[in-house]
Design an enzyme around this catalytic site. Structure first.
Site, mmCIF file in Angstrom:
data_model
loop_
_atom_site.group_PDB
_atom_site.id
_atom_site.type_symbol
_atom_site.label_atom_id
_atom_site.label_comp_id
_atom_site.label_asym_id
_atom_site.label_seq_id
_atom_site.Cartn_x
_atom_site.Cartn_y
_atom_site.Cartn_z
ATOM 1 N N TYR A 1 51.286 125.275 44.836
ATOM 2 C CA TYR A 1 53.079 124.270 45.138
ATOM 3 C C TYR A 1 53.247 124.677 46.274
ATOM 4 C CZ TYR A 1 57.783 125.223 45.524
ATOM 5 O OH TYR A 1 59.108 125.236 45.463
ATOM 6 N N LYS B 1 53.954 121.256 48.523
ATOM 7 C CA LYS B 1 55.504 120.823 49.088
ATOM 8 C C LYS B 1 54.531 120.477 50.261
ATOM 9 C CE LYS B 1 58.631 121.828 47.731
ATOM 10 N NZ LYS B 1 59.936 120.837 46.739
HETATM 11 N N1 LIG Z 1 64.123 127.811 43.499
HETATM 12 C C1 LIG Z 1 63.931 128.134 44.695
HETATM 13 O O1 LIG Z 1 63.832 129.220 44.856
HETATM 14 C C2 LIG Z 1 63.648 127.641 45.794
HETATM 15 C C3 LIG Z 1 63.278 125.827 45.194
HETATM 16 N N2 LIG Z 1 62.964 124.961 46.098
HETATM 17 C C4 LIG Z 1 63.127 123.338 45.670
HETATM 18 O O2 LIG Z 1 63.883 122.712 45.150
HETATM 19 C C5 LIG Z 1 63.667 122.293 44.174
HETATM 20 C C6 LIG Z 1 64.465 121.822 43.171
HETATM 21 O O3 LIG Z 1 63.831 123.462 42.493
HETATM 22 P P1 LIG Z 1 64.891 124.282 41.560
HETATM 23 O O4 LIG Z 1 66.268 123.817 41.218
HETATM 24 O O5 LIG Z 1 64.863 125.469 41.821
HETATM 25 O O6 LIG Z 1 63.400 123.185 40.414
HETATM 26 P P2 LIG Z 1 63.687 123.392 38.597
HETATM 27 O O7 LIG Z 1 62.704 123.405 38.209
HETATM 28 O O8 LIG Z 1 65.271 124.214 38.000
HETATM 29 O O9 LIG Z 1 64.469 121.915 38.334
HETATM 30 C C7 LIG Z 1 63.422 120.517 38.895
HETATM 31 C C8 LIG Z 1 63.635 119.478 37.621
HETATM 32 O O10 LIG Z 1 62.814 118.401 38.141
HETATM 33 C C9 LIG Z 1 62.537 118.365 37.240
HETATM 34 N N3 LIG Z 1 60.679 116.954 37.194
HETATM 35 C C10 LIG Z 1 59.567 118.126 37.155
HETATM 36 N N4 LIG Z 1 59.058 116.952 37.231
HETATM 37 C C11 LIG Z 1 59.803 115.800 37.839
HETATM 38 C C12 LIG Z 1 58.908 114.640 36.986
HETATM 39 N N5 LIG Z 1 57.254 114.241 37.006
HETATM 40 N N6 LIG Z 1 59.771 113.189 36.800
HETATM 41 C C13 LIG Z 1 61.067 113.604 36.861
HETATM 42 N N7 LIG Z 1 61.907 114.982 36.729
HETATM 43 C C14 LIG Z 1 60.647 116.032 36.968
HETATM 44 C C15 LIG Z 1 62.411 118.853 36.239
HETATM 45 O O11 LIG Z 1 62.078 119.034 34.834
HETATM 46 P P3 LIG Z 1 61.300 120.402 33.687
HETATM 47 O O12 LIG Z 1 62.645 121.550 33.614
HETATM 48 O O13 LIG Z 1 60.799 119.616 32.439
HETATM 49 O O14 LIG Z 1 59.659 120.387 35.075
HETATM 50 C C16 LIG Z 1 63.491 120.408 36.413
HETATM 51 O O15 LIG Z 1 64.555 119.345 35.363
HETATM 52 C C17 LIG Z 1 62.224 121.773 43.966
HETATM 53 O O16 LIG Z 1 61.596 120.603 45.101
HETATM 54 C C18 LIG Z 1 61.665 123.121 44.753
HETATM 55 O O17 LIG Z 1 60.478 123.185 45.006
HETATM 56 C C19 LIG Z 1 62.254 125.190 47.554
HETATM 57 C C20 LIG Z 1 62.642 126.266 48.052
HETATM 58 C C21 LIG Z 1 62.717 127.757 47.142
#
Ligand SMILES: NC(=O)C1=CN([C@@H]2O[C@H](COP(=O)(O)OP(=O)(O)OC[C@H]3O[C@@H](n4cnc5c(N)ncnc54)[C@H](OP(=O)(O)O)[C@@H]3O)[C@@H](O)[C@H]2O)C=CC1
Ligand SMILES: CC(C)=CCC[C@@H](C)[C@H]1CC[C@H]2C3=C(CC[C@]12C)[C@@]1(C)CCC(=O)C[C@@H]1CC3
Length: 345
Positions: free
Chosen positions: A144, A148
């Site tokens: 991951y 990133k």
């Molecule tokens: N949560 C945290 O603590 C942190 C998060 N981040 C970053 O923040 C961002 C959001 O995280 P978060 O909201 O927690 O994650 P979530 O998993 O809740 O949200 C990500 C969304 O992207 C969708 N997704 C995944 N793959 C694809 C694809 N190929 N095409 C279209 N959509 C896709 C997921 O669908 P599905 O669920 O079906 O996979 C989901 O709906 C990410 O980039 C993460 O790396 C950074 C630091 C900390």
């Protein structure tokens, strides 16, 4: 000559808008008068003012309709960090982000705001008040983080003032809040299985946990300040609650708030890390025969037993950022939002 419709400043797209952070971002954007188009692999809700486009971000043809007449794109989609599928991370976070950039340029999008992660500089050892000029991790702790890093580099390098395509990356850390599918559910699951009795190390390690609304605020400030004459073009920004807290105090407060006992017994960090490494190797070797997912992965043990907190001075200075919800209020609102995860529920 056909006149091209100039995208409205108040029309934006959120890739990953069905996810935890994405949905909070969409809700705040609507509050601020934006109309929003969501692109996600799944549709998890319906909201007036939002147009949904379901598809895989690796598919440019699927992305383009979501970017029609849009001037600003937020990219906050990623596979969940808990997955250990290297191919999936490379395809979505690296190839997919290249596709997002190409689609933005083709659709005439002017600004791209990426949700990166503060973990891009974390190698499993202490980071105290880390600034954005720390080098990217040479040995990232998992696939991951590895992807990133590449994703952030791609987006920041794509920033091109001449061509009018501006980019910026937000690096949040430890996002928590209502509807989070990871932090509180994992914690409660571990507690329900009777495994939240131990503190790894001496329990004094400081960590950033960031309430989701502060992360959203940082994204919106970055988007609205992103102009060709602003210092933020092509740069990463840490967004945190600016209140580092002991990892184990935070966990205990959430657990006690939900009616579970706080962990009490200490285990030496090196012992737990060594065991987690052994388990991880075992899982890897036995994968063709049996599949099991250990709770204590080396990555989780490192996150639970080291200092990792970051300075957000750059965001304060360039974006005018200041957290809008304190850690105390964020925890209270989070605990309240999970009645179904309470002890005995
Ligand atoms: N949560 C945290 O603590 C942190 C998060 N981040 C970053 O923040 C961002 C959001 O995280 P978060 O909201 O927690 O994650 P979530 O998993 O809740 O949200 C990500 C969304 O992207 C969708 N997704 C995944 N793959 C694809 C694809 N190929 N095409 C279209 N959509 C896709 C997921 O669908 P599905 O669920 O079906 O996979 C989901 O709906 C990410 O980039 C993460 O790396 C950074 C630091 C900390
Ligand atoms: C600040 C930051 C980057 C937080 C990330 C969130 C998750 C990685 C954590 C959420 C729940 C945590 C947790 C553990 C490790 C880190 C989390 C998964 C443990 C597995 C650590 C070892 C234990 O004793 C049990 C913990 C359960 C909760």
């Amino acid at each position: 000559m056909a006149t091209r419709v100039r995208p409205s400043n108040k029309r934006c797209a959120v890739i990953g808008g069905s996810g935890f952070l994405g949905r909070h971002l969409v809700e705040k954007l609507l509050d601020r008068g934006y109309s929003v188009s969501v692109f996600d692999i799944r549709q998890s809700y319906e909201l007036s003012g939002v147009t949904f486009h379901q598809g895989d971000l690796c598919d440019k043809q699927a992305l383009l309709p979501a970017m029609k007449d849009v001037s600003l794109v937020f990219h906050c989609a990623s596979p969940a960090p808990a997955s250990d599928d290297r191919g999936l991370f490379e395809r979505v976070n690296i190839q997919g982000t290249r596709t997002v950039i190409q689609a933005c340029i083709e659709a005439g999008v002017q600004k791209l705001v990426l949700t990166s992660s503060a973990s891009v500089v974390f190698e499993g050892t202490d980071i105290k008040n880390g600034r954005e000029d720390l080098p990217y991790a040479k040995k990232p702790i998992d696939y991951y983080t590895e992807t990133k890093i590449e994703q952030e580099k791609l987006v920041l390098e794509a920033c091109d003032k001449e061509k009018g395509f501006l980019t910026v990356a937000i690096r949040p850390h430890g996002i928590f809040g209502p509807r989070d599918p990871q932090l509180v559910p994992i914690l409660v699951d571990t507690a329900r299985r009777g495994k939240m009795k131990f503190i790894i190390g001496d329990g004094t390690n400081l960590v950033d946990f960031t309430f989701v609304e502060n992360v959203v605020y940082g994204h919106i400030l970055a988007a609205e300040r992103l102009r060709s004459d602003s210092p933020i073009c092509g740069k990463p920004y840490h967004i945190t609650n600016d209140e580092p807290v002991r990892f184990w105090d935070f966990m205990s407060e959430v657990l006690v708030g939900l009616g579970y006992a706080a962990p009490r017994y200490h285990l030496p960090y090196t012992l737990v890390y060594g065991l987690a490494l052994l388990l991880w190797l075992l899982a890897l070797i036995l994968r063709p025969l049996v599949s099991f997912k250990p709770t204590f992965t080396p990555m989780r043990v490192a996150l639970a037993g080291t200092h990792h907190y970051y300075s957000c001075d750059r965001a304060k200075q360039d974006l005018g950022y200041k957290p809008v919800v304190s850690l105390k209020d964020g925890i209270a609102r989070t605990v309240q939002s999970y009645p179904h995860l309470r002890q005995g529920a």
